[in-house]
Design an enzyme around this catalytic site. Sequence first.
Site, PDB file in Angstrom:
ATOM      1  CE  LYS A  59      -4.094  -2.070   2.098  1.00  0.00           C
ATOM      2  NZ  LYS A  59      -5.147  -1.963   3.132  1.00  0.00           N
ATOM      3  CG  ASP A  95      -8.316   0.149   3.600  1.00  0.00           C
ATOM      4  OD1 ASP A  95      -8.957  -0.712   2.969  1.00  0.00           O
ATOM      5  OD2 ASP A  95      -7.071   0.185   3.612  1.00  0.00           O
TER       6      ASP A  95
END
Length: 269
Positions: A59, A95
Site C-alpha cells: 500500500k 479502507d
Amino acid sequence: MGWPVAHSLSPRLHGYWLGRYGIDGAYVPLAVDPAAFDAAVRGLAPLGFRGANVTVPHKEAAFAAMDSLSETAKRLRAVNTIVVADGRLHGDNTDGFGFLENLSAGAPGLDIRGRAVTVLGAGGAARAVVAALTDAGAEKVRIVNRTAARTDALAADLGGPIAAFGWRDTAAALGGAALVVNTTSLGMAGQPPLELDLDHLPADAVVTDIVYSPLETPLLAAARARGNAVVDGLGMLLHQARPGFEAWFGRAPEVTPELRAHVLAEIGS
Ligand code: ATR
C-alpha cells in the site's frame, strides 16, 4: 496485487458482482514480489487493466508510484485502490469508507459525534480507521498500542483529537467510550488472542473488529456476552470494494446478504 495474495477474498467478491450485473470482466489475484512492485504497477495500463486493488505489503509503495492521488490517499500515504485512466494511475484509499459504511450498516443507531471512541492498535489499518473516525466527528480518539512511539507517529501524521494509552490503561481507555475498534492482528486465526477486560465499557458501546477470520473473534464474543452490540469485520472488506468496482466497471455495486453468504462460503472452505 499482494504478496502473498492466494488468501484474498476479493476475486470472489468482485467476481460475484461481475456475474450479478452481467459485466464481461475479470478480477484476478496478482502475486507481486515487493522487489518487482514498481515494474508490475507500471504494467497495469499497457496490459489493459482498468485498475487494481493493492493489499499488504504494497500500500505504501503504491502511494509512491501513482501519477495522482485522492485527498484521502495523500493523508494516509497509502493506496488500496488504483484506477487507470488515459494510461495514468490514480490512487485512492477506501479502507476508511469501508469501515464507516460497515459500521452504519451493522450499528445504525450509533452516533459517535461528540463522543470518545477507542481504537486498539496503531498500524496501517488503524490509520485509516482513526482518520475516518475523526472525520465522522468523534470528540476524542483514544489509541491503545503496545509501542507508544507508533501512536505518537500516527498522531503527528494525522493530527486530530488523539490520546495515547498503553495496554495497562485499558480501564481509562474504555470508560465512557461509544465504540471500540480492534485494528490489531490479535484474535485472528493463528495469532495470539486479544485479552481485554471490558468491565469499564459502557453498556451502550458498540464493539467492532476489522479481523474477519474468525468472523466472531474472541473480542466480539466477549462483548456480545455482556450485552454490547457488535459488528464483525467482513462488511469492511465488502464495502471498501465498492468505489473501485464502480470506477472500473461503471456500476455502483450493492452489498447484500447474498454477497456476504457467497464470500463467507470461501472462508468456510
Ligand atoms: P496493519 O497494517 O494490518 O495494521 P501492522 O502495521 O503490522 O498491521 O500493525 C499491527 C498492529 O497490531 C500494531 O498496532 C501492533 O502493535 P505494535 O505497534 O506495538 O507492534 C499490534 N500487535 C500485533 N501483535 C501484537 C501483540 N502480540 N501484542 C500487542 N499488539 C500487537
